[in-house]
Write an enzyme that holds these catalytic residues in place. Sequence first.
Site, short mmCIF file in Angstrom:
data_model
loop_
_atom_site.label_atom_id
_atom_site.label_comp_id
_atom_site.label_asym_id
_atom_site.label_seq_id
_atom_site.Cartn_x
_atom_site.Cartn_y
_atom_site.Cartn_z
N HIS A 126 0.85 -1.19 0.00
CA HIS A 126 0.00 0.00 0.00
C HIS A 126 0.89 1.23 0.00
O HIS A 126 2.12 1.15 0.10
CB HIS A 126 -0.94 -0.01 1.20
CG HIS A 126 -2.09 -0.95 1.06
ND1 HIS A 126 -3.10 -0.76 0.15
CD2 HIS A 126 -2.38 -2.12 1.70
CE1 HIS A 126 -3.98 -1.75 0.23
NE2 HIS A 126 -3.56 -2.58 1.16
N ASP A 154 -0.30 7.30 -3.27
CA ASP A 154 -1.46 6.89 -4.08
C ASP A 154 -1.88 7.96 -5.07
O ASP A 154 -2.08 7.67 -6.26
CB ASP A 154 -2.65 6.59 -3.16
CG ASP A 154 -2.61 5.19 -2.58
OD1 ASP A 154 -1.72 4.41 -2.98
OD2 ASP A 154 -3.46 4.87 -1.73
#
Length: 358
Positions: A126, A154
């Site tokens: 992540h 992200d």
Amino acid sequence: MPGPLDGLRVVEFCGLGPGPFCGMLLADLGADVVRIDRPGTDPKGALGHHVLGRGKRVVTLDLKADRAAALDLIAHADALIEGFRPGVMERLGLGPKDAHARNPALIYGRMTGWGQTGPRAQDAGHDINYIGLTGALHAIGEDGPVPPLNLLGDFGGGAMYLAVGILAALHEVRKTGRGQVIDAAIVDGTAHLSAMIWGMVGQGAWTAERQANTLDGGAHFYRCYECADGKWLSIGPIEPKFYALLREKAGLTDPAFDAQTDPAGWPNLRARCAAMFKTRSQAEWLALLDGTDACVAPVHDFDAALADPHMQARGVFQMGKDGPEPSAAPRFSHTPAEPSHPVAEATLGDILNGWSGS
């Protein structure tokens, strides 16, 4: 009025985080984004993803059974967004070779954390893991590294680079008629975002020690300070003339503050500034410093950001179906970018009829 990307057709394969954000950004700018969901998927998506679905139409396909239908959509699309691990789309028969066989001009956007190649390419991860690998996470924090939400990796190093890659490839395809694959890796984008810091490293102007550099909170003139009421201010007068103005307004007359850029004095000056800012409330400091060039602004929580007069005057936030959400950005003088509608379910036939006839 249609947005600047009006007429652009994008197929987005349902995913998390950066891929959906990239699709939302393109939809905000006027693109017709069709998201392919798996059977049983909530059209609103994962937690928080209802905002990332705005402006998109959604069709549900079992990719193992409905490969032909997915290829029919791809055949009429300008761009594709997928965020699976490397090799997944190929195993589904929807990889770049399959897609380009149907649509040679297609821009095939691949969003991953580690990239399509490299020793970690098949590993789970992540945002926090990806930015950790780049050196950026190590530089953020005080006692230890602190993740800057999932904004840096992200969305900054991932989604925005995928969007730029797609738009650049669309410019190129106009000249050649040939599509290409965009390998947008969060590790690549985050490292690229750090270009200026790497420049400072190369010049000996950045150390690996946290809170010891100009831009990481080490400098007393570039950090956040708590006020008497528990609220916070951001202070950033880097330029000498702005620093002098802050000193004048705040009464920092001690000659010790003359050595603005000497790191040796920063710990002591930070402590003295921290004590000073705790003597007044945030509102009192803003009454003194707002409207000047002292480079001071409140550190808002999300509720306070909604109520801020500047943010309201610019319409930075809007009311969505399920509550407030950010308005589209950036702003265009002739083709305003506006989120068109919440995520909407559609039929494959309607989409294909519209796309094949356009």
